[in-house]
Each structure stands twice: as structure tokens, then as C-alpha cells.
Design an enzyme around this catalytic site. Structure first.
Site, mmCIF file in Angstrom:
data_model
loop_
_atom_site.group_PDB
_atom_site.id
_atom_site.type_symbol
_atom_site.label_atom_id
_atom_site.label_comp_id
_atom_site.label_asym_id
_atom_site.label_seq_id
_atom_site.Cartn_x
_atom_site.Cartn_y
_atom_site.Cartn_z
ATOM 1 N N ARG A 150 -10.704 -1.367 13.853
ATOM 2 C CA ARG A 150 -9.268 -1.562 14.035
ATOM 3 C C ARG A 150 -8.908 -3.026 13.780
ATOM 4 N NH1 ARG A 150 -7.459 -3.024 18.746
ATOM 5 N NH2 ARG A 150 -8.900 -1.710 19.920
ATOM 6 N N TYR A 173 16.252 2.227 2.473
ATOM 7 C CA TYR A 173 15.579 3.524 2.527
ATOM 8 C C TYR A 173 15.933 4.232 3.837
ATOM 9 C CZ TYR A 173 11.648 6.668 3.420
ATOM 10 O OH TYR A 173 10.876 7.747 3.755
ATOM 11 N N ASP A 203 11.649 -6.190 1.150
ATOM 12 C CA ASP A 203 10.942 -4.973 0.749
ATOM 13 C C ASP A 203 10.838 -4.992 -0.774
ATOM 14 O OD1 ASP A 203 10.216 -2.376 -0.037
ATOM 15 O OD2 ASP A 203 11.148 -1.470 1.719
ATOM 16 N N LYS A 252 3.749 4.119 -3.045
ATOM 17 C CA LYS A 252 4.517 4.230 -4.280
ATOM 18 C C LYS A 252 3.774 3.576 -5.446
ATOM 19 C CE LYS A 252 7.666 6.016 -1.509
ATOM 20 N NZ LYS A 252 7.270 5.675 -0.150
#
Length: 373
Positions: A46, A98, A170, A195
Site C-alpha cells: 500500500r 466530468y 485535469d 483513458k
């Protein structure tokens, strides 16, 4: 090293332990320690993992940042960045973000006392009008999803810097191949790596890059504390996709321009949304090319239905940025979580179509769009 070489050899170039030319999948949760508190740099996956580290160092190199961080999704990346803020802080966001970004701010972070304003950031003066004493950050999508609105990163960066605010961009639609926000004044860049960076519709991931070590320490604390990390196998898949980013983006851009020129000649197309970097001043310096995303509005919902039934090469699906062309109706799919009155106000109508132009033969893409043939 130039970008096309950096994307192949940047970050961690191969595996120093074995000499493997690609980073192996370190599918482990923990690591043996020589003694209490004495280890080789890895304690628990982690906190750090060699495969994930390969992704994180590569995206940091590509964006020109100090440190990179890989998360289990784009929304995990966005949420982790928003955790830099505290209750009572105010953030200014692009009004055409978004749908998932709108939802997590409006439905989740609001519950923890985060204040927010959605603003048309295409005009820097609009941002100045919404700054409060407690405004701590500006969050910009450019181009926006789905209306392809572009904001001047350099101008907004000056506003953020003058007012001691964190400036977040972004960069999902552009990728570092076409746009590098940190070099223009941003403090943090984030991606839905699902993406274009992954590029093959086979992984869900999010990436964050920070400009300096101070922000890096804060982001690493959040990443480790919250634990929304990208796993080793998904990190390996993402690395494979990122290595071909440059050649894919060239083809996406090339095909998109042909499609845009074709759409311009269709009477049933009311409006096309696509960045015109050849005629807009600041974009010539901000963006290398216009990208592979197109949105367009048709004159009637009957044309929407006709187009969907005409698809052979293009796939009706959410998401974008894959090698295959994907089409969606934002108002009913990706942005359905935004209330209708807000959608109507900013222009996300039921006749708006979003097209992620793939790398197929462009003639086959156009055949699917040619609903009057």
C-alpha cells in the site's frame, strides 16, 4: 531526452535486479526485512510497490513534475487530491467538468464541509469574481468534458499564485504529449489514466503529478493513509499502454481532424465542439494539437437514434481514449448525475453527442456517422 524517447525510457527503465527490459509484476503484499526497521526500500505494497513505482516515476517525468502517484481510478485520484483541502475551505471548479467530478464534490465532499463554486473558467476574470477569503484551490478541466471548452492555464496559474491557492488541472483529454500544465503554472496535474494513457480500454486507473516535494509529501501521506492505490497487475497493464501514447495520439488527432471537416458539411449537425488551436492565440503555446475528442450537437433527437442504430465500427459506450472509437450521449450517460437544469444551462442537451475518435480507418468511422447515406 525528447518525449518520444522519454516515454519509452523514462521513469524506471527496466528491472535492475534481473536485467528484464520491462518492469516485472511485483505481485506481493509485503517484503522481508533484514532487521526491525531495516529494509530495501519497500515495506508494504500500500505504501510502495516496484511496479506501481514504475508508473508513478514515468508520469512524473512525462509531466515534468517532482513526484507521481497512481490510484485505483480517476475518481480515486480526484478524491485524493480534494483531500488536500479541509472543512470550510472553498474551491472554484470549471462549470463543465466530468459528471463524476461534479457528483463527488456535490454529493460527497459537500457533506464534509467543502464549499465550492462552478465557474466558466474560459474567462479568467470569472475566476477573480468568485474568489473568497477561504478559497484555497482552483480546479480546471481543459478541454472540458464534454463541451471542449478551453481555459488559459498560464493566466489562471497567475491568479492562483497571487492568491496563494493550489491550482489543479485535469489533463485527461490532452495527456502530457499534447499539453503540460505544470510548465504553465499548475501545481497539480491529474489524469483518468483509464483513458488515453492506458489507451486500450483494459484498465481503470488514476494518476496525479505534483510540481514540488512539499506537495509530494502531502499527496503520499494521503495515498498511503487512504489506500486507494493502483495494484501491481493494473500498474503493469497501464505501463504497457503508456509506452505507445505518442504514436496513438498522433493517429487520434489525425483522424479527428478528418471527422471534424466531414461534420462541418452535414446539414443536420447544428454545432461542433473541437479546440481550434490554429486560430486561438494562447492555445498555440498551450497545446501541441487538438486531440481526439469531438462533441457535436444534432438538430433533432431522431438523428441521435438514427446514428446509434447505424453503428458498425464505432461502439456505444461510456469512457474514451481507447484505440477503438466510442460514442456516447452525455446527458443520458456520463453526465446523467448532473441535474437537468444545470445540464441545460451549460449546454449538455439531449441532442449532444460525444465522440472519442479511435485509430481505425477514418473512412469506416465516417460511414457510421453518415446517417443520411
Amino acid at each position: 531526452m525528447k518525449f518520444n524517447s522519454l516515454i519509452i525510457h523514462g521513469g524506471v527503465d527496466g528491472d535492475k535486479t534481473t536485467g528484464a527490459v520491462t518492469i516485472p509484476i511485483y505481485q506481493t503484499s509485503t517484503y522481508a526485512q533484514e532487521a526491525i526497521g531495516k529494509h530495501s526500500g519497500y515495506e508494504y505494497s500500500r505504501t510502495q510497490n516496484p511496479t506501481r513505482e514504475g508508473v508513478e516515476k514515468l508520469i512524473a517525468d512525462l509531466e515534468g513534475g517532482a513526484r507521481g502517484f497512481a490510484f485505483g481510478s480517476g475518481m480515486a485520484a480526484i478524491s485524493s487530491v480534494l483531500m488536500l483541502l479541509k472543512s470550510g475551505d472553498h474551491i472554484i471548479l470549471s462549470d463543465d467538468v466530468y459528471g463524476g467530478t461534479f457528483r463527488v464534490v456535490d454529493k460527497i465532499f459537500k457533506n464534509f464541509g467543502l464549499e465550492y463554486s462552478f465557474v466558466d473558467t474560459t474567462h479568467a476574470e470569472n475566476i477573480k469574481d468568485h474568489i473568497r477569503e477561504n478559497t484555497k484551490a482552483i480546479y480546471v478541466e481543459t478541454p472540458t468534458n464534454p463541451l471542449m471548452k478551453v481555459s488559459n492555464i498560464q493566466e489562471i496559474g497567475k491568479i492562483a499564485n497571487k492568491n496563494n491557492m493550489i491550482f489543479i488541472v485535469d489533463n485527461t483529454f490532452m495527456t502530457p504529449y499534447l499539453q503540460r500544465p505544470l510548465s504553465l503554472g499548475a501545481d497539480i496535474v491529474l489524469h483518468s489514466a483509464t483513458k488515453y494513457l492506458g489507451g486500450h480500454s483494459d484498465v481503470v486507473a488514476g494518476l496525479v503529478v505534483v510540481k514540488d516535494e512539499q506537495l509530494g509529501e502531502k499527496m503520499h501521506f494521503i495515498q498511503n493513509a487512504v489506500g486507494a492505490i493502483l495494484g501491481p497487475f493494473d500498474s503493469w497493464i497501464l505501463l504497457k499502454g503508456m509506452k505507445t501514447l505518442a504514436v496513438r495520439m498522433d493517429r487520434h488527432c489525425q483522424n479527428a481532424k478528418v471527422v471534424v471537416n466531414w461534420l462541418k458539411n452535414q446539414d443536420w449537425v447544428r454545432k461542433i465542439y473541437y479546440p481550434k488551436i490554429d486560430i486561438e492565440g494562447f492555445l498555440k503555446d498551450q497545446m501541441r494539437d487538438s486531440g481526439g475528442m469531438i462533441s457535436f450537437e444534432v438538430s433533432s433527437e431522431k438523428y441521435v437514434d438514427k446514428m446509434i442504430s447505424n453503428l458498425r465500427t464505432i461502439t456505444l459506450a461510456e469512457s474514451l481514449g481507447g484505440i477503438e472509437s466510442l460514442i456516447s450521449i452525455p446527458a443520458k450517460m456520463t453526465h446523467a448525475s448532473i441535474p437537468k437544469d444545470i445540464r441545460d444551462k451549460i449546454g449538455i442537451t439531449d441532442t449532444l453527442i460525444r465522440l472519442s475518435v479511435g485509430i481505425e480507418d477514418v473512412e469506416d468511422i465516417i460511414k457510421d456517422l453518415d446517417i443520411l447515406k
